[in-house]
Write an enzyme that holds these catalytic residues in place. Structure first.
Site, PDB file in Angstrom:
ATOM      1  CE  LYS A  80     -10.282  -0.003   3.364  1.00 40.10           C
ATOM      2  NZ  LYS A  80      -9.429   0.501   2.486  1.00 40.10           N
TER       3      LYS A  80
ATOM      4  CG  ASP B  14      -2.062  -2.663   7.645  1.00 38.18           C
ATOM      5  OD1 ASP B  14      -3.160  -2.593   8.240  1.00 38.18           O
ATOM      6  OD2 ASP B  14      -1.747  -1.898   6.708  1.00 38.18           O
TER       7      ASP B  14
ATOM      8  CD1 TRP C 275      -2.697   1.558   0.513  1.00 41.27           C
ATOM      9  CD2 TRP C 275      -2.061   1.803   2.639  1.00 41.27           C
ATOM     10  NE1 TRP C 275      -3.452   2.560   1.062  1.00 41.27           N
ATOM     11  CE2 TRP C 275      -3.068   2.737   2.360  1.00 41.27           C
ATOM     12  CE3 TRP C 275      -1.496   1.765   3.918  1.00 41.27           C
ATOM     13  CZ2 TRP C 275      -3.536   3.624   3.328  1.00 41.27           C
ATOM     14  CZ3 TRP C 275      -1.962   2.642   4.865  1.00 41.27           C
ATOM     15  CH2 TRP C 275      -2.979   3.569   4.573  1.00 41.27           C
TER      16      TRP C 275
HETATM   17  C1  LMR Z   1      -6.852   1.714  -0.701  1.00 41.52           C
HETATM   18  O1  LMR Z   1      -5.698   1.253  -0.728  1.00 41.52           O
HETATM   19  O2  LMR Z   1      -7.495   1.959  -1.712  1.00 41.52           O
HETATM   20  C2  LMR Z   1      -7.479   1.975   0.624  1.00 41.52           C
HETATM   21  O3  LMR Z   1      -6.688   1.478   1.646  1.00 41.52           O
HETATM   22  C3  LMR Z   1      -7.847   3.380   0.830  1.00 41.52           C
HETATM   23  C4  LMR Z   1      -6.684   4.251   1.149  1.00 41.52           C
HETATM   24  O4  LMR Z   1      -6.747   4.939   2.177  1.00 41.52           O
HETATM   25  O5  LMR Z   1      -5.729   4.266   0.393  1.00 41.52           O
END
Ligand code: LMR
Length: 393
Positions: free
Chosen positions: A243, A208, A128
């Site tokens: 989520k 996480d 992420w």
């Molecule tokens: C995503 O990766 O789309 C979600 O976790 C929302 C975000 O805050 O990035």
């Protein structure tokens, strides 16, 4: 002074929301930011949350401050789901605090690790994008390893090599389930190998867990976190309800600290409280209070879990349909059938991602990540045809 600050690029993922909204094409497809969508493209409020909110409206008699730890009823009510119903505190060794969403939880976990002396964080990439941003903002050194092979499998060799290089006291950031962005998770057998490796090396795991329930179910998705916690003396878990309770903009999360002995928890947690006080003082209450009210009422729990099952089932159907399609032009969609959660990566170049958007009105992250929940039985064929088109020739 302030005019010396250089322009920063907008967060690429969040900028997609605006780009998509501004696109007048009626058949546009939003596969950008990670929100669940129904087959008609909606992101409704969970029925159990609506019921809890009604109850909250009727019964809440004060909005006076709580404290930097937030709503501890909420924090404790989640624990059996995360750590197991038989011993949710692992003998009094785990305590938590509420945070503003999963991002607040990750931020706090990493800040605590830094305070405790972790100079480096190991993390599989891609991850992420905000993980790396938070690590950089905290001034911690980031060490990457390859999360998955080109064949769409976990790259255990890369992980083993990284853990071999890591020094005692380094932190390791792991996705508990539904890996973002790849959807490629560790199998139970792989967690069985990883957990003792972390312990043997004296590493601090930060797990996480932002998508529990969206992979294989609440229990199955907790396997990795539980397995690691059973093996190591200390760990941090960053949790998000954004989520699995559909509370995105209400920002509902928690961070949990596990210590070797119960008497060590107070001091460790007091650092979390101090960090929170200096950052956001205390977390927003509403969403966490609604989650607590759901978890306190068995009928609402049943309702919530049933809705989560429906979401998971729908994403499985979308994934099955992608896998069934086989190849879309140069892209093999079959591995997506076995991946988990909201995300998968379509291996497209930045130019191809742009062509998806400009030519086909398909919005996806620059990395090629798609939110599979943005696909519906009504638009999936068009998406597959678009991938075939941009990768043709
Ligand atoms: C995503 O990766 O789309 C979600 O976790 C929302 C975000 O805050 O990035």
């Amino acid at each position: 002074m302030l005019d010396t600050l250089p322009q920063q690029p907008a967060d690429a993922l969040l900028a997609l929301i605006k780009l998509h909204n501004a696109d007048p094409r009626a058949d546009k497809i939003d596969l950008g930011v990670g929100v669940y969508r129904t087959d008609s493209g909606a992101t409704p409020v969970f029925a159990a949350i609506k019921a809890a909110e009604r109850k909250l409206l009727e019964t809440q008699d004060s909005k006076a401050y709580l404290g930097p730890e937030g709503d501890m009823g909420f924090v404790h009510a989640l624990m059996p789901y995360i750590f197991g119903a038989s011993d949710p505190t692992l003998g009094g060794r785990i305590e938590g605090m509420q945070t503003p969403g999963g991002t607040g939880a990750v931020r706090l976990a990493l800040a605590l690790a830094k305070r405790a002396g972790a100079a480096r964080v190991w993390m599989g990439t891609p991850s992420w994008p905000n993980h790396a941003q938070i690590v950089a903002d905290l001034g911690i050194e980031l060490k990457g390893f390859v999360h998955a092979t080109n064949a769409g499998r976990v790259d255990m060799d890369s992980l083993r090599f990284a853990l071999g290089q890591a020094a005692p006291g380094d932190a390791v950031l792991l996705h508990g389930c539904c890996h973002n962005p790849s959807g490629i998770d560790y199998s139970p057998e792989q967690w069985d190998e990883i957990a003792p490796l972390l312990a043997a090396k004296g590493l601090l795991p930060i797990i996480d867990l932002a998508y529990q329930g969206l992979g294989h179910g609440m229990e199955a998705d907790a396997y990795g976190a539980r397995r690691v916690l059973a093996e190591v003396p200390e760990a941090l878990v960053a949790y998000s309800c954004d989520k699995n309770f559909g509370l995105y903009r209400d920002r509902v999360g928690a961070v949990y600290v596990m210590m070797e002995r119960p008497d060590q928890l107070g001091a460790a947690l007091s650092n979390g409280h101090a960090l929170a006080r200096a950052s956001w003082s205390m977390p927003p209450d509403h969403g966490a209070a609604a989650v607590r009210l759901v978890l306190e009422e068995p009928a609402l729990v049943a309702d919530w879990l049933a809705e989560l099952d429906t979401m998971r089932e729908r994403m499985r159907q979308v994934r099955a349909k992608l896998a069934e399609a086989g190849h879309a032009g140069a892209v093999d969609l079959t591995p997506m059938g076995g991946q988990n959660g909201l995300f998968s990566i379509v291996p497209l170049s930045p130019e191809q991602v742009l062509a998806m958007r400009e030519k086909h009105a398909v919005y996806m992250a620059g990395s090629g990540r798609i939110n599979v929940a943005g696909l519906t039985m009504g638009n999936i064929d068009r998406f597959i045809a678009a991938v075939a088109d941009v990768t043709a020739g």
